[in-house]
Motif scaffolding. Structure first.
Motif, short mmCIF file in Angstrom:
data_model
loop_
_atom_site.label_atom_id
_atom_site.label_comp_id
_atom_site.label_asym_id
_atom_site.label_seq_id
_atom_site.Cartn_x
_atom_site.Cartn_y
_atom_site.Cartn_z
N ALA A 26 -2.89 -3.02 -5.20
CA ALA A 26 -3.84 -3.83 -5.96
C ALA A 26 -4.89 -2.97 -6.68
CB ALA A 26 -4.54 -4.83 -5.03
N ASP A 27 -5.03 -1.69 -6.27
CA ASP A 27 -5.92 -0.80 -7.02
C ASP A 27 -5.41 -0.60 -8.45
OD1 ASP A 27 -7.36 -0.49 -4.67
OD2 ASP A 27 -6.44 1.43 -4.16
N PHE A 28 -4.10 -0.68 -8.62
CA PHE A 28 -3.51 -0.47 -9.95
C PHE A 28 -3.46 -1.76 -10.76
CE2 PHE A 28 -0.77 2.40 -7.13
CZ PHE A 28 -1.69 3.44 -7.18
N GLN A 29 -3.29 -2.90 -10.08
CA GLN A 29 -3.24 -4.19 -10.76
C GLN A 29 -3.74 -5.26 -9.79
OE1 GLN A 29 0.33 -5.15 -12.99
NE2 GLN A 29 0.07 -7.32 -12.58
N PRO A 30 -5.01 -5.63 -9.90
CA PRO A 30 -5.57 -6.61 -8.96
C PRO A 30 -4.85 -7.96 -9.03
CG PRO A 30 -7.30 -5.49 -10.20
CD PRO A 30 -6.00 -5.11 -10.85
N ARG A 60 -4.67 10.00 -4.41
CA ARG A 60 -5.50 8.95 -5.01
C ARG A 60 -5.45 9.05 -6.53
NH1 ARG A 60 -9.05 9.95 -0.43
NH2 ARG A 60 -8.83 8.18 0.99
N ASP A 101 -10.61 -6.76 3.74
CA ASP A 101 -10.42 -6.25 2.38
C ASP A 101 -9.02 -5.68 2.20
OD1 ASP A 101 -12.99 -6.93 1.78
OD2 ASP A 101 -13.81 -4.92 2.13
N HIS A 102 -8.54 -5.71 0.96
CA HIS A 102 -7.25 -5.14 0.58
C HIS A 102 -6.08 -5.85 1.28
CE1 HIS A 102 -9.19 -1.92 -1.59
NE2 HIS A 102 -9.88 -1.60 -0.52
N ALA A 128 0.84 -1.20 0.00
CA ALA A 128 0.00 0.00 0.00
C ALA A 128 0.87 1.25 0.00
CB ALA A 128 -0.92 0.01 1.21
N SER A 187 -3.41 5.89 1.01
CA SER A 187 -4.05 6.61 -0.11
C SER A 187 -4.42 5.65 -1.23
CB SER A 187 -3.11 7.69 -0.65
OG SER A 187 -1.94 7.12 -1.20
N ASN A 188 -3.62 4.63 -1.42
CA ASN A 188 -3.86 3.64 -2.47
C ASN A 188 -3.34 2.29 -2.02
OD1 ASN A 188 -2.51 6.29 -3.64
ND2 ASN A 188 -4.09 5.73 -5.13
N TYR A 189 -4.06 1.25 -2.35
CA TYR A 189 -3.50 -0.09 -2.27
C TYR A 189 -2.92 -0.41 -3.64
CZ TYR A 189 -5.81 -0.62 2.22
OH TYR A 189 -6.18 -0.46 3.52
#
Length: 341
Positions: free
Chosen positions: A202-206, A119, A270-271, A107, A198-200
């Protein structure tokens, strides 16, 4: 035959196949993160012993140090990200990926006032981002920046630190605007310092591939049966991790000296990561291609597919399915393997 008798018989057969009734020593390197906890489940629940494996577990601070130890034959198995092993391979080191340990689990942490800003990947232009050298999250992050039209080498400053704690400290003190860290460090940063995610990644590439199981190729070929039994124990540990949450949290918390609440949040909400032993051949090749696309690797003519061996894991999973053909977790692992390899 009941399960206990079946396990005992399988252990005897495994030991007989190895030519000795003394367990085979396997030296395993890992990083201090709960996602590497399958090693500890396999040890604590006796799966290693039942498969004729005497596992010595060694903790490392960085992926580079761990890969160097595998290369120097101080370890039989390394659990050190995806970026570091593939970089070593690109530089001519004869490693083979033969299994996995972690999917996801990184993250980006920032101060609360910066959460909304970062974000949006476009807002990383001009930012200072801290991370651990050769981290998996670094590669996925740079690839995402490039797709968003941000040059990961020119439009921001990426600063490498020697450890995850140093990255957290740099964000806390304002030395960097954001930091990429793996579990449990983003949760610890939230709890101890009020930082936020701010971002995981996995938000960019699950479901991106993270820590792989690696070995020196010659060792893997010479001791194939031992590595197979090692993987059987890890597969059995994965089933336990899926089916026994409370005891798994207890094992992880004790092994890594962490608060059970942190472990539970990072492991079963989650995440979080999936501590999965599958080799993920397709994901590993995709990761290699991303590293090439963003200029992370030196020029090379390496065929990465020659450094991924899924056959030992396949044989290990087949053995487990033979023992427990109706187990839903093992059947799910079979389907997952077929989809990802």
């Amino acid at each position: 035959m009941n399960n206990i008798s079946q396990i005992t018989l399988s252990a005897i057969l495994a030991l007989t196949a190895s030519g000795t009734f003394a367990a085979d020593k396997v030296r395993v390197g890992y990083l201090a993160e709960p996602a590497h906890g399958l090693h500890f489940i396999a040890r604590e629940k006796g799966f290693f012993a039942e498969e004729g494996i005497d596992a010595d577990l060694f903790q490392f601070n960085t992926t580079a140090e761990g890969c160097a130890a595998v290369r120097a034959k101080k370890l039989d198995v390394g659990t050190f990200g995806t970026a570091a092993p593939l970089l070593f391979i690109a530089r001519g080191v004869d490693f083979t990926v033969f299994g996995g340990m972690m999917i996801g689990g990184q993250a980006i942490i920032v101060k609360p006032e910066n959460a909304g800003k970062f974000r949006n990947l476009a807002n990383f232009k001009g930012a200072r981002v801290g991370l651990g050298k050769l981290s998996t999250g670094d590669v996925i992050f740079r690839g995402a920046l490039k797709k968003a039209g941000v040059d990961p080498y020119k439009d921001l400053k990426i600063i490498e630190f020697g450890g995850q704690g140093a990255v957290v400290e740099a964000v806390r003190k304002g030395a960097v605007d954001a930091g990429i860290v793996f579990s449990p460090h983003f949760s610890l940063a939230k709890k101890n310092y009020g930082l936020v995610v701010s971002n995981y990644i996995a938000d960019f590439q699950p479901a991106y591939t993270c820590c792989r199981l690696i070995a020196n190729t010659k060792d893997l070929k010479a001791k194939r049966e031992i590595y197979k039994r090692y993987l059987i124990a890890e597969i059995r540990a994965y089933r336990f991790y899926r089916e026994n949450q409370e005891e798994t949290v207890k094992i992880f918390a004790g092994s890594f000296k962490l608060d059970p609440g942190i472990v539970r949040a990072d492991t079963y909400t989650d995440h979080t990561f999936d501590s999965n032993p599958d080799p993920l051949r397709k994901g590993t090749v995709d990761f290699w291609n991303t590293m090439n696309e963003i200029g992370y690797l030196p020029e090379n003519r390496v065929d990465i597919s020659r450094h991924i061996d899924t056959s030992i894991y396949r044989e290990a999973l087949d053995e487990v399915l033979k023992r427990w053909p109706d187990d839903p977790v093992y059947r799910e692992m079979d389907a997952f393997f077929k989809a990802n390899n």
